[in-house]
Enzyme design. Structure first.
Site: not given
Length: 618
Positions: A334, A338, A351, A379, A383, A445, A521
């Site tokens: 996130d 900003r 981005h 997500s 859209w 990974l 967590e």
């Protein structure tokens, strides 16, 4: 390719051949730069190689190249000479030869033409693009000074002048080639070159120290009670450990400042040249992260160079796991918009910066021994963003996957897609499917990229699948348990999340992996996603290891995935300002809770946010 690029410049055959010689020089002595340059527009590459070929040859002449082969275009000749026992030029001879090289270069630039097999292309490039000849002279003078005697930098400003002279001048010469105009772009390009040069110094530090060359400021050594003899050798008793760590941290801080000053070039250059600059910047950022782990060991061990692509660590994972490290870390990336808004930039630049942060995170997870990493890339609620931003996001995702796949594959990373596959752009869907197939047998990974993902949508789809199974008689409704629903999730074998990290300060999970987050967590970090690095992830891992995990029981329980116990940290304990925050029992959202509707989702939309950025890539 090389021949086509050289021919594209036009002019007599000798000129095309000279451009080819320059490209060979770069390929032979700056392999990663040569590889990255393939991301530049074809019409720019020959001139780019001419500038860097000239810089490489100048450095070799001033350094330790054999007197007889410094003008040989084929790098193999130098190696053959060494194998045949040819002696390297004495220091006085090297100085004489470099003085002649410098004088001839400046005279040819003044005349606007050269007959030298390599300088012919360089002089032509300077003339065509009207490059600043004062920068060439500054570079030659700094290179001559570096080769004449061992460096002695009294202050950090002296070190900065050296970085500027031998590297910043060359990257500033790139400015017209890359469409980066104005003093701000020139300063940013210089800082980028200086940052890369400082990373190179840290890579080679033990070798340079063994050769009697110390590129570190003397005033810092004196302030810490160190001498050059204390560097580059083991410190078994740990007598100088704290001072050596402080010295390394000072160099890392200098590298960080240069990287921050270089950032603007990624949006000030022409669009077609930005992938090249993103990749170059990413390489320096990855080495910065390595210093975070190495600390004083960088003085005695140096840094492992990046692989030949210039943006992948030059090793398979060499974990330095923290005690009690989580097996599965999920991240809500996130803050891209900003971050961009704070710099008065369009969202797409945030981005793009988020792409670099994502690849840095994958490398950090590898280095810390994390086995599963899940990233919220796009997500079902995203859209609602403007069409032009969606286009930029999908283009960046597809481009990043394509560019980053080979490097991640070489590191043993398995890439998987979690989310709907019926609505995203066809080119993006194909790119993800391709890298899933390419990396399917890797096991170091597992990187799960959540694209067009929504937790409620996933649970609704799983419920529909389970209902269809019941209608078909495959299962009795009264026999349905949690494992039966889990079989119908997008990725049934995705392990439960041990640690969820959300950057940029918001404190909610935003419809991300609700099934897998049941006992995770939660940690909320105020850092905007593009600024997230290995140090932040390591801090999050340490905070996780200090927490008790009870899974509903009365005594601390082991993680279901990592099987490692944690230690107590009271959930209500105040956190220092600006530090990651645990989720409190009534942590309020810091944004409005307006509803958003995805195009075809049957589930209610969660609150708006900036969940997701783009997949890692240059």
């Amino acid at each position: 390719m090389a021949g086509n690029g050289a021919a594209a410049v036009g002019g007599p055959p000798e000129l095309a051949e000279s451009y080819r010689v320059c490209e060979q020089e770069v390929a032979g002595h700056q392999a990663s730069l040569r590889a990255i340059s393939d991301t530049l527009p074809p019409e720019v590459r020959p001139y780019f190689h001419a500038v860097n070929g000239f810089a490489s040859r100048s450095d070799r002449i001033a350094d330790d190249a054999d007197a007889r082969d410094a003008d040989v275009p084929d790098a193999g000749a130098r190696d053959a000479g060494a194998r045949n026992g040819q002696a390297q030029a004495a220091p006085a001879e090297r100085l004489r030869r470099f003085a002649r090289w410098r004088d001839e270069t400046l005279a040819e630039l003044a005349a606007g033409r050269s007959e030298h097999p390599l300088r012919r292309a360089f002089v032509d490039t300077v003339r065509r693009w009207e490059l600043d000849q004062a920068l060439v002279e500054e570079f030659l003078d700094a290179t001559r000074a570096d080769g004449a005697h061992p460096p002695v930098f009294e202050t950090r400003a002296d070190q900065r002048r050296h970085l500027r002279g031998v590297a910043g001048t060359i990257t500033e010469l790139w400015a017209p080639l890359l469409g980066a105009r104005g003093p701000r772009a020139a300063d940013a390009l210089s800082a980028l070159g200086e940052a890369c040069q400082l990373a190179d110094i840290l890579e080679d530090l033990p070798l340079d120290l063994a050769a009697g060359r110390c590129y570190l400021p003397q005033e810092e050594l004196c302030r810490l009670g160190l001498t050059v003899a204390d560097l580059g050798r083991p410190d078994p008793g740990g007598r100088h450990r704290a001072a050596l760590d402080t010295l390394a941290e000072g160099q890392q801080a200098q590298l960080h400042r240069l990287l921050e000053q270089a950032l603007p070039v990624t949006w000030l250059a022409a669009p077609g040249c930005r992938p090249f600059l993103h990749t170059l910047l990413l390489g320096a950022q990855l080495q910065y992260d390595e210093v975070t782990l190495a600390r004083s060991r960088v003085l005695s061990e140096g840094l492992t160079p990046l692989s030949s692509d210039g943006a992948t660590p030059g090793r398979r994972a060499r974990p330095v796991p923290a005690e009690g490290a989580p097996a599965h870390v999920a991240v809500i990336m996130d803050g891209n918009r900003r971050w961009a808004e704070a710099r008065r930039l369009p969202a797409r630049h945030g981005h793009q910066a988020g792409q670099r942060a994502a690849l840095r995170l994958v490398n950090a997870a590898l280095r810390l021994g994390i086995r599963h990493l899940s990233l919220y890339a796009f997500s079902t609620e995203n859209w609602d963003r403007p069409p032009e931003e969606l286009t930029a996001l999908f283009d960046s995702l597809a481009d990043g996957l394509t560019r980053g796949a080979e490097g991640l594959h070489a590191l043993g990373v398995r890439i998987r897609w979690c989310g709907r596959r019926d609505r995203v752009d066809e080119s993006l869907a194909s790119a993800i499917a391709l890298v899933e197939s390419m990396t399917s047998n890797n096991g170091t990974l597992t990187l799960t990229v959540c694209v067009d993902y929504g937790g409620r949508e996933e649970l609704a789809a799983a419920a529909r699948g389970l209902a269809a199974e019941a209608v078909a008689g495959g299962i009795r409704p009264e026999a349905i348990g949690p494992a039966d629903l889990a079989r119908h999730l997008y990725l049934p074998d995705l392990p439960d999340v041990d640690l969820l990290i959300r950057t940029s300060g918001e404190q909610r999970i935003s419809n991300f992996l609700p099934w897998q987050l049941a006992y995770a967590e939660l940690l909320f970090d105020p850092t905007p996603w593009p600024d997230y690095d290995l140090a932040r992830l390591r801090g999050a891992v340490r905070a996780y290891a200090a927490r008790e995990r009870r899974f509903g029981g009365g005594v601390p329980a082991q993680s279901r995935q990592s099987q490692q116990p944690g230690q107590s940290q009271p959930s209500g304990q105040p956190q220092p300002s600006g530090q990651p925050q645990p989720l409190g029992p009534s942590a309020p959202s810091q944004r409005s809770q307006q509803s958003r509707k995805p195009p075809t989702s049957a589930a209610p939309a969660p609150p708006p946010g900036e969940e997701g950025c783009t997949f890692p890539g240059p």
